[in-house]
Design a protein around this motif. Structure first.
Motif, PDB file in Angstrom:
ATOM      1  N   UNK A 119       0.906  -1.135  -0.004  1.00 48.10           N
ATOM      2  CA  UNK A 119      -0.108   0.110  -0.010  1.00 48.10           C
ATOM      3  C   UNK A 119       1.008   1.186  -0.043  1.00 48.10           C
ATOM      4  N   UNK A 120       0.534   2.386  -0.878  1.00 48.65           N
ATOM      5  CA  UNK A 120       1.302   3.267  -0.813  1.00 48.65           C
ATOM      6  C   UNK A 120       0.336   4.643   0.001  1.00 48.65           C
ATOM      7  N   UNK A 121       1.219   4.782   1.068  1.00 49.04           N
ATOM      8  CA  UNK A 121       0.512   5.924   1.654  1.00 49.04           C
ATOM      9  C   UNK A 121       0.939   7.093   1.069  1.00 49.04           C
ATOM     10  N   UNK A 122      -0.235   7.895   0.739  1.00 47.14           N
ATOM     11  CA  UNK A 122       0.029   9.032   0.020  1.00 47.14           C
ATOM     12  C   UNK A 122      -0.482  10.174   0.661  1.00 47.14           C
ATOM     13  N   UNK A 123       0.465  10.616   1.469  1.00 42.16           N
ATOM     14  CA  UNK A 123       0.352  11.912   2.365  1.00 42.16           C
ATOM     15  C   UNK A 123       1.442  12.918   1.954  1.00 42.16           C
ATOM     16  N   UNK A 129      -1.048  10.825   9.640  1.00 38.88           N
ATOM     17  CA  UNK A 129      -0.421   9.555   9.670  1.00 38.88           C
ATOM     18  C   UNK A 129       1.040   9.762   9.407  1.00 38.88           C
TER      19      UNK A 129
END
Lengths: 525, 525
Positions: free
Chosen positions: A257-261, A274
């Motif tokens: 999963x790419x955490x796109x923050x 996050x």
């Protein structure tokens, strides 16, 4: 745990650089508190022994820590796995394969060992992805196949966090080193995790900006590694921590999963922050692939002063006054005790910039936009603290050469220590009021044990110091790792700075994001 | 969603205060972008109507949002529950009981309604704990009995986050208002969550320090609420966000677990930085009970300048130059367009401090430790930008009266808007380069729809503006809530600023810490 480490002078000098922090205390030989180093460096009191013992540096971590056992739940890396990765990453240079090619050992060695050669793993496969998508596919595959992974940046850490212990795959981020975007109006920088700090800072310098973090290892360390370890470094007093200056992060979780923050805004209150979890998590819950940093304007002027004080109390008063007088331009406040300065004099044979000798010395640096204004503020400050009797003597650098000369009295300490005897170093943080008390209490304890002076009974030294130092810090709600993180070196000591409930909450997060525990095993919490 | 809200001038003036942010853009009547308000205030174009419509203010949230239904999994508060809480909290004043006492409605009303009287709940029980232990026992009991809880600070939010929707219990933190500790050397403050910002800041002023956050509601808002909403406020440009200035937090999880992350150190790298999750989580995963804040030295000098510019591009150049010249002393940079200033002139009948009229105006504030130095820097900056043609005209305040007068041209905008017509406000964040384009695009759209000028067809205005504005922001990776958070008002809009994957990760955290979802239901994500 005893991790004896014999260092050459060169190594010690390199160790010294990340140590310039503020407020910072540097003390006598045989004990150095609040100096940035998570490793305890121990060398014989006879410099002649240093070179003889370098052969020990190649020891495997698994030998140094025999109680560590390879976790059997992790799969072994096979030819089939390697083929998958070669298919995924394409180019030859992106996969260093020691699994099917026995001749690759030398190529893999730099990824297996940390720069101090204190930690050394048994990794046989290094992957160097060039995109977030590749990182995602690698991690998903490793997660599905229960292959353990060590994310690796510039490999400049001091606690063994960035090298494998056993046969973990190294995920090296060096190829993801692009500066993606820079907004010259706002100073907001978007950069890939593998970019080298110094390269980024030089780019920013050309635009009149500065990276809000600086440290001795800047020529090698990666932005991603800086974030993963929440590096403090030289500019923290002025620009604050990475938790404040990082606006956005892109990271990949173990399941791909790419955490796109990757927010590029100074203000954004839309849900849990996050990204903060990845800052300082030492690669245990995800791999940082990109970051957005708020960069300040570069200061045009720098001034440095050095002065002598009669007591630790006076040093605290001086710090208070410095904040009052110098406020927005104060960029460093370094406290050193008399013993440390006597040692630098002894080793370098240089004359002290001040006439007398004092129990304490402070080095103050200012960085501002107007050299005349800053010089005037510093002058007024010095006159004020001397008039009030807080400072006994002081000197102000008049040019760049003198700036460097004054700094050398601070920066030369670590190297000087290496010339004269064994050194135990602790990377700790203690409430200011009690900071120097740790030095005095430890000195008394070491003296009482009859250990001051020449002795070869090193294990006894360690028994006298530990767990004494950790317990002392724990009683004052200090931190047993101010800067360099936990890694492998301090995993077992976290209880001195964190309650069991807090450690429980941390383990809960680890389980949430990395249920198969494939990321950076044997370390952190 | 249509939330018509008619406000008196007083209310608008109060709204105006949190709006002073930097860089900030204030535009013509009928549309105000980047001004801090998550509510869309709508009032008639005739000021005489304002008072007549105040009777509408008492509407229940459940009526305004008829699609919201009380979640049946929550228990009803009974006499037995009230008895437990009375036994726990002891004193009468700590429990406001509308469950067994029907006469308590008036006492409960202030806790049921937000200060704008835009949101109003059906709560019948208010609890005011005085210690972390009490908070822990309350939450554990509520969690065990599936009683929903709304943590409440000063109740000054703008998105309905701090008041109940249905019969949630209000957990008001006002009694936990002690300043626990302040270290005058380090500037590190330990404070209870219910302490009022202004009280804390005045305490700090007496010590020569300043709280690193300031906002219009400081006379009522709590430190705990500031943290829970990650308030930005007036000092963000200078001191950064609360993610950087908060060193420690103590919070209580729904199951009663005390998160003891009350670190008093600037540097501490021992595990995941869990406290960051509570900053900006709007009371949905835990209740903040204490905080440790790094407070900066209070600036001795303040200077203010106002100048006129010909274009938005020039304004961006001016911002860049201001950062270069003023660097460490720049504490505010406020951008206002010509329309907004014409409106202030029209309403206040005051003469503009500048001779001509310009498409844009900037207000610059500096805060530093030496007034002469700061004035000189500001003067040099003004000369430079005027010489370069970036700024057409400018004026520098010569005394405190003039400082206030210049600020009134910024602060008077919101009140002036209220005098002349309906106002839609959006609390948004957009990359600087495109910020003003939103105003122009929206103006064109509103004009095209034939809506500029007097009209009573308000719903049509809203249809023209939404989702247009949110979609516009979303395309530029902007934020639909720069400052005030999501609360109830923006829960449904988060998708414009966050990907489904990110929202999924947020929900995962909510489930982790609050599996029974007892904390602040119907809101946030």
């Amino acid at each position: 745990m005893a991790c004896r480490h014999r260092s050459s002078t060169t190594t010690l000098a390199r160790l010294a650089k990340p140590a310039r922090l503020t407020p910072r205390l540097t003390t006598q030989p045989h004990f150095q508190s609040q100096v940035a180093s998570a490793v305890r460096c121990f060398s014989s009191s006879r410099p002649s022994q240093l070179k003889e013992t370098r052969c020990q540096q190649g020891k495997f971590t698994s030998e140094t820590y025999p109680e560590l056992k390879r976790d059997p739940r992790y799969g072994q890396v096979t030819k089939e796995h390697v083929d998958f990765f070669k298919g995924l990453l394409g180019t030859e240079s992106a996969v260093i394969d020691g699994v099917t090619n026995e001749n690759a050992t030398d190529d893999i060695e730099p990824f297996n060992s940390d720069w101090m050669r204190k930690y050394r793993g048994h990794c046989r496969l290094v992957l160097k992805p060039s995109s977030t998508e590749e990182v995602s596919k690698i991690l998903k595959y490793c997660n599905d196949n229960k292959l353990a992974v060590v994310p690796q940046g510039g490999n400049t850490g001091l606690v063994g966090g960035s090298v494998p212990v056993f046969d973990e795959i190294v995920l090296n981020m060096a190829r993801m080193n692009n500066i993606i975007e820079f907004d010259e109006v706002s100073g907001i920088l978007t950069v890939e995790a593998g970019a080298i700090l110094e390269v980024v800072d030089q780019f920013l310098a050309s635009k009149g900006y500065i990276f809000p973090l600086d440290l001795g290892a800047k020529g090698s360390c990666h932005i991603g590694g800086n974030l993963s370890t929440n590096a403090g470094g030289l500019r923290l007093l002025r620009y604050g921590s990475l938790h404040g200056t990082t606006l956005g992060i892109e990271a990949v979780l173990p399941d791909g999963t790419v955490v796109d923050d990757l927010c590029k805004l100074r203000k954004n209150n839309t849900g849990y922050d996050i990204k903060q979890l990845f800052i300082g998590s030492e690669g245990t819950i995800g791999v940082i692939t990109k970051a957005v940093i708020q960069c300040p304007q570069r200061s045009k002027a720098q001034n440095v002063a050095l002065f002598g004080l009669e007591s630790y109390e006076a040093a605290q008063q001086a710090f208070r006054e410095a904040k009052g007088h110098l406020s927005e331009i104060l960029s460093a406040f370094e406290l050193m005790d008399g013993g440390s300065q006597a040692l630098v004099r002894q080793v370098t044979k240089k004359n002290s910039p001040l006439e007398g000798e004092y129990p304490f010395y402070c080095l103050i640096e200012t960085s501002g936009s107007n050299s005349d204004h800053d010089g005037e503020k510093l002058q007024t400050f010095l006159e004020d603290v001397m008039e009030k009797g807080i400072v006994v003597d002081g000197t102000l650098a008049q040019d760049e050469t003198q700036v460097k000369a004054l700094w050398s009295w601070r920066e030369g300490i670590t190297e000087a220590l290496g010339h004269l005897g064994g050194v135990y170093k602790y990377d700790v943080s203690i409430p200011l009021a009690e900071m120097y008390q740790l030095v005095e209490d430890t000195k008394a304890r070491v003296e009482e044990a009859g250990l001051l002076g020449d002795t070869d009974e090193h294990p006894r030294v360690e028994k006298v110091l530990e767990p004494f130092v950790y317990e002392w810090i724990s009683k004052r709600q200090g931190s047993i790792s101010a800067e360099h993180g936990l890694g492998l070196a301090k995993k077992k000591y976290i209880g001195y700075s964190r309650t069991p409930a807090m450690v429980g909450l941390m383990k809960q997060l680890k389980d949430l994001y990395d249920p198969n525990a494939i990321l950076n095993p044997y370390k952190y919490i």
